[in-house]
Scaffold this motif. Sequence first.
Motif, short mmCIF file in Angstrom:
data_model
loop_
_atom_site.label_atom_id
_atom_site.label_comp_id
_atom_site.label_asym_id
_atom_site.label_seq_id
_atom_site.Cartn_x
_atom_site.Cartn_y
_atom_site.Cartn_z
N ARG A 110 0.85 -1.19 0.00
CA ARG A 110 0.00 0.00 0.00
C ARG A 110 0.88 1.24 0.00
NH1 ARG A 110 -5.49 0.79 2.96
NH2 ARG A 110 -5.72 3.00 2.65
N THR A 111 0.49 2.20 -0.80
CA THR A 111 1.20 3.48 -0.82
C THR A 111 0.17 4.59 -0.99
OG1 THR A 111 3.03 4.70 -1.81
CG2 THR A 111 1.65 3.46 -3.31
N ALA A 112 0.47 5.73 -0.42
CA ALA A 112 -0.46 6.86 -0.52
C ALA A 112 -0.46 7.40 -1.94
CB ALA A 112 -0.04 7.95 0.46
N THR A 113 -1.63 7.72 -2.43
CA THR A 113 -1.77 8.34 -3.75
C THR A 113 -2.67 9.56 -3.62
OG1 THR A 113 -3.68 6.95 -4.29
CG2 THR A 113 -1.52 6.15 -5.00
N SER A 114 -2.60 10.42 -4.61
CA SER A 114 -3.48 11.58 -4.62
C SER A 114 -3.86 11.87 -6.07
CB SER A 114 -2.81 12.80 -3.98
OG SER A 114 -1.65 13.13 -4.69
N GLY A 115 -4.94 12.56 -6.24
CA GLY A 115 -5.40 12.86 -7.58
C GLY A 115 -6.09 11.65 -8.20
N ILE A 116 -6.32 11.72 -9.51
CA ILE A 116 -6.94 10.63 -10.24
C ILE A 116 -5.93 10.12 -11.25
CG2 ILE A 116 -8.80 9.95 -11.80
CD1 ILE A 116 -10.49 12.19 -10.49
N VAL A 117 -5.66 8.82 -11.18
CA VAL A 117 -4.70 8.20 -12.11
C VAL A 117 -5.45 7.14 -12.91
CG1 VAL A 117 -2.57 6.87 -12.31
CG2 VAL A 117 -2.78 8.59 -10.50
N GLU A 118 -5.32 7.24 -14.22
CA GLU A 118 -5.97 6.30 -15.12
C GLU A 118 -4.90 5.36 -15.67
OE1 GLU A 118 -7.99 6.78 -19.47
OE2 GLU A 118 -8.65 8.20 -17.93
N THR A 119 -5.13 4.04 -15.53
CA THR A 119 -4.17 3.05 -16.01
C THR A 119 -4.86 2.14 -17.01
OG1 THR A 119 -3.07 3.10 -13.86
CG2 THR A 119 -2.56 1.24 -15.29
N HIS A 120 -4.24 1.98 -18.17
CA HIS A 120 -4.77 1.11 -19.22
C HIS A 120 -3.92 -0.15 -19.28
CE1 HIS A 120 -7.34 4.23 -21.13
NE2 HIS A 120 -6.46 5.04 -20.56
N PHE A 121 -4.57 -1.32 -19.38
CA PHE A 121 -3.84 -2.56 -19.55
C PHE A 121 -4.73 -3.59 -20.22
CE2 PHE A 121 -5.72 -2.45 -15.35
CZ PHE A 121 -6.28 -3.70 -15.17
N ASP A 122 -4.10 -4.61 -20.78
CA ASP A 122 -4.82 -5.69 -21.47
C ASP A 122 -4.56 -7.00 -20.75
OD1 ASP A 122 -5.71 -3.98 -23.50
OD2 ASP A 122 -3.90 -4.33 -24.70
N ILE A 123 -5.60 -7.81 -20.65
CA ILE A 123 -5.47 -9.18 -20.14
C ILE A 123 -6.15 -10.07 -21.17
CG2 ILE A 123 -6.07 -10.83 -18.33
CD1 ILE A 123 -6.03 -8.50 -16.33
N SER A 124 -5.39 -10.99 -21.75
CA SER A 124 -5.91 -11.88 -22.79
C SER A 124 -6.60 -11.09 -23.90
CB SER A 124 -6.88 -12.90 -22.19
OG SER A 124 -6.25 -13.68 -21.23
N ASP A 125 -5.93 -10.04 -24.34
CA ASP A 125 -6.43 -9.18 -25.43
C ASP A 125 -7.72 -8.44 -25.10
OD1 ASP A 125 -4.26 -9.74 -27.09
OD2 ASP A 125 -5.23 -11.57 -27.84
N ILE A 126 -8.07 -8.37 -23.84
CA ILE A 126 -9.25 -7.60 -23.42
C ILE A 126 -8.74 -6.34 -22.75
CG2 ILE A 126 -11.30 -7.55 -21.96
CD1 ILE A 126 -11.33 -10.65 -22.17
N PRO A 127 -9.10 -5.17 -23.28
CA PRO A 127 -8.60 -3.92 -22.69
C PRO A 127 -9.36 -3.56 -21.39
CG PRO A 127 -9.97 -3.44 -24.59
CD PRO A 127 -9.87 -4.95 -24.50
N PHE A 128 -8.61 -3.11 -20.42
CA PHE A 128 -9.17 -2.66 -19.15
C PHE A 128 -8.67 -1.26 -18.86
CE2 PHE A 128 -9.39 -7.23 -18.72
CZ PHE A 128 -10.55 -7.45 -17.99
N VAL A 129 -9.49 -0.49 -18.14
CA VAL A 129 -9.08 0.81 -17.64
C VAL A 129 -9.34 0.79 -16.13
CG1 VAL A 129 -9.43 3.30 -17.71
CG2 VAL A 129 -9.72 1.94 -19.79
N MET A 130 -8.32 1.15 -15.37
CA MET A 130 -8.46 1.19 -13.91
C MET A 130 -8.25 2.64 -13.47
SD MET A 130 -6.29 -0.81 -10.97
CE MET A 130 -4.74 -0.14 -11.50
N TYR A 131 -9.11 3.09 -12.57
CA TYR A 131 -9.00 4.44 -12.04
C TYR A 131 -8.64 4.37 -10.56
CZ TYR A 131 -11.46 5.82 -16.27
OH TYR A 131 -11.81 6.01 -17.57
N ASP A 132 -7.59 5.07 -10.19
CA ASP A 132 -7.22 5.22 -8.79
C ASP A 132 -7.64 6.63 -8.42
OD1 ASP A 132 -6.04 5.66 -6.33
OD2 ASP A 132 -4.03 5.05 -6.93
#
Length: 142
Positions: A110-132
């Motif tokens: 665990r680490t402290a974060t601030s703001g909004i971070v958008e991360t894009h990644f693919d798993i088995s050719d399926i695109p995902f977007v994760m928002y922190d």
Amino acid sequence: KIHKRIIRCNTISAMHQLIQGSIQLEYQFESKYEILAERCLAIDPNLEDLDDSGLVCIETLWKESKTIKHAIESKSDFYLLDSFQYFLDKTRDIFSKDYTPSNQDILQSRTATSGIVETHFDISDIPFVMYDVGGQRGERKK
């Protein structure tokens, strides 16, 4: 390398939280563990490496101190990292010279974060977007 630093910081911080929680709850350390608790609190959580005496402090309190065990029973009364047990059980491995974090180690960290971070990644050719959305709920802007 950054994951290794975060995981090591989480491990030391978890012991700090247990000691500080014990003090906050006015639990008295057994006399033979009082000095170890003081030494543990003096360890900088941002250390890259931990010498053998630091390892012994953390491991001994974790495995032997009844005060620490008592504090764990009251963990809802103070802040304690969710994965405290996971990291404290692995202290010696985490601070070994050849330590490489596993995927599980990274997921537990665990680490402290601030703001909004958008991360894009693919798993088995399926695109995902994760928002922190960053920060603890109390720190978020309304």
